[in-house]
Design an enzyme around this catalytic site. Sequence first.
Site, PDB file in Angstrom:
ATOM      1  N   SER A  75     -14.236 -54.720 -27.444  1.00 10.26           N
ATOM      2  CA  SER A  75     -13.032 -53.961 -27.778  1.00 10.26           C
ATOM      3  C   SER A  75     -11.794 -54.846 -27.694  1.00 10.26           C
ATOM      4  O   SER A  75     -11.670 -55.814 -28.427  1.00 10.26           O
ATOM      5  CB  SER A  75     -12.915 -52.735 -26.866  1.00 10.26           C
ATOM      6  OG  SER A  75     -11.939 -51.845 -27.344  1.00 10.26           O
ATOM      7  N   MET A  76     -10.876 -54.567 -26.761  1.00 11.43           N
ATOM      8  CA  MET A  76      -9.700 -55.420 -26.614  1.00 11.43           C
ATOM      9  C   MET A  76     -10.089 -56.861 -26.341  1.00 11.43           C
ATOM     10  O   MET A  76      -9.412 -57.794 -26.781  1.00 11.43           O
ATOM     11  CB  MET A  76      -8.802 -54.898 -25.489  1.00 11.43           C
ATOM     12  CG  MET A  76      -7.557 -55.725 -25.298  1.00 11.43           C
ATOM     13  SD  MET A  76      -6.443 -55.115 -24.017  1.00 11.43           S
ATOM     14  CE  MET A  76      -5.173 -56.391 -24.164  1.00 11.43           C
ATOM     15  N   TRP A  88     -10.298 -52.553 -22.652  1.00  9.35           N
ATOM     16  CA  TRP A  88      -9.192 -51.787 -22.079  1.00  9.35           C
ATOM     17  C   TRP A  88      -9.678 -50.373 -21.833  1.00  9.35           C
ATOM     18  O   TRP A  88     -10.369 -49.824 -22.709  1.00  9.35           O
ATOM     19  CB  TRP A  88      -8.029 -51.793 -23.063  1.00  9.35           C
ATOM     20  CG  TRP A  88      -6.834 -50.986 -22.706  1.00  9.35           C
ATOM     21  CD1 TRP A  88      -5.725 -51.417 -22.016  1.00  9.35           C
ATOM     22  CD2 TRP A  88      -6.561 -49.624 -23.051  1.00  9.35           C
ATOM     23  NE1 TRP A  88      -4.805 -50.409 -21.912  1.00  9.35           N
ATOM     24  CE2 TRP A  88      -5.301 -49.288 -22.535  1.00  9.35           C
ATOM     25  CE3 TRP A  88      -7.273 -48.629 -23.731  1.00  9.35           C
ATOM     26  CZ2 TRP A  88      -4.731 -48.018 -22.692  1.00  9.35           C
ATOM     27  CZ3 TRP A  88      -6.716 -47.370 -23.874  1.00  9.35           C
ATOM     28  CH2 TRP A  88      -5.457 -47.077 -23.365  1.00  9.35           C
ATOM     29  N   ASP A 126     -18.020 -44.840 -33.956  1.00  9.53           N
ATOM     30  CA  ASP A 126     -16.952 -45.270 -33.050  1.00  9.53           C
ATOM     31  C   ASP A 126     -15.666 -44.528 -33.404  1.00  9.53           C
ATOM     32  O   ASP A 126     -15.118 -44.706 -34.486  1.00  9.53           O
ATOM     33  CB  ASP A 126     -16.751 -46.784 -33.184  1.00  9.53           C
ATOM     34  CG  ASP A 126     -15.837 -47.377 -32.123  1.00  9.53           C
ATOM     35  OD1 ASP A 126     -14.921 -46.668 -31.664  1.00  9.53           O
ATOM     36  OD2 ASP A 126     -16.033 -48.542 -31.768  1.00  9.53           O
ATOM     37  N   HIS A 146     -17.964 -45.930 -29.344  1.00  9.72           N
ATOM     38  CA  HIS A 146     -17.270 -47.148 -28.921  1.00  9.72           C
ATOM     39  C   HIS A 146     -17.975 -47.784 -27.725  1.00  9.72           C
ATOM     40  O   HIS A 146     -18.250 -48.981 -27.723  1.00  9.72           O
ATOM     41  CB  HIS A 146     -15.822 -46.804 -28.566  1.00  9.72           C
ATOM     42  CG  HIS A 146     -14.953 -47.991 -28.362  1.00  9.72           C
ATOM     43  ND1 HIS A 146     -14.710 -48.920 -29.352  1.00  9.72           N
ATOM     44  CD2 HIS A 146     -14.252 -48.413 -27.268  1.00  9.72           C
ATOM     45  CE1 HIS A 146     -13.897 -49.858 -28.885  1.00  9.72           C
ATOM     46  NE2 HIS A 146     -13.613 -49.582 -27.618  1.00  9.72           N
TER      47      HIS A 146
END
Length: 278
Positions: free
Chosen positions: A100-101, A34, A229, A258
């Site tokens: 991530s997402m 995202w 992160d 991240h």
Amino acid sequence: MNYIETKNEEHGNKIKLFYEDYGEGQPVILIHGWPLSHKMWEYQVEKIVDAGFRCISYDRRGFGDSDKPWEGYDYDTLASDLNDVITALGLSDTIIVGFSMGGGEVARFIGKYGTANVSKAALISAVPPFMLKTDNNPDGLEKEVFEGFKKEIRKDRAGFLAGFGDKFYNYDKNKDRVSKDQKHYDWSIACRASSKATLDCVDSFGLTDFREDLKQFDVPTLIVHGDDDEIVPIDIAGKKSKDLVKDNTFEVIKGAPHGLIMTHKKEFKEILLRFLKK
């Protein structure tokens, strides 16, 4: 352009998901973070194909070149979309990689559909097991963090996304690893997403509990996280996923933010290809 049509009609009409499909061999599906699109995987696709794999990357509903419905951004629906991609393309022995997402899609897919067509999984800077602070998850982030995201998106989405990009890369620390132009490119991708999808996905990745899903993993799993992160802190994500997934390889990239797939491309490439080939 390549599209598959979803079968899930819970939230209205079927929708089309855009995907790219290159190479031959064992299939590897890349699921983006995202608020980006499949384009975030640009520097990994070539390496995966050159290593002898078939590489498929698709745009989550609401993002990139996929349809942008008003609803359907919960993880059950997103996992159903992933299942439709696998089914429509007739895939088996698949390696699913979520950033991530996108790690949430990997987790919920395995929790809901199992691993009959999956041989390996990877969670990269991923949101599982549970981002939200609760009584039984005291190390999580306060709900106000996610409410703040939504407030800023509603106020000035483009401005919020620019600031998010700085934090995504810990830009002040990594100016020698990522250019302003790359940040602007990411921003332009993020701005093309549906504003409704951008908002709804904050609740999805922020408030969804994947702990039971991770316990269902029964395939070799790669977990990669940067120890710097600032978006999805390693202590509440990668380290906790490591404790819940039975057969895992846990890799920490020192100093990585991240967005480590860009800032630490070389290190990440070596880790990922070693896992794919193993």
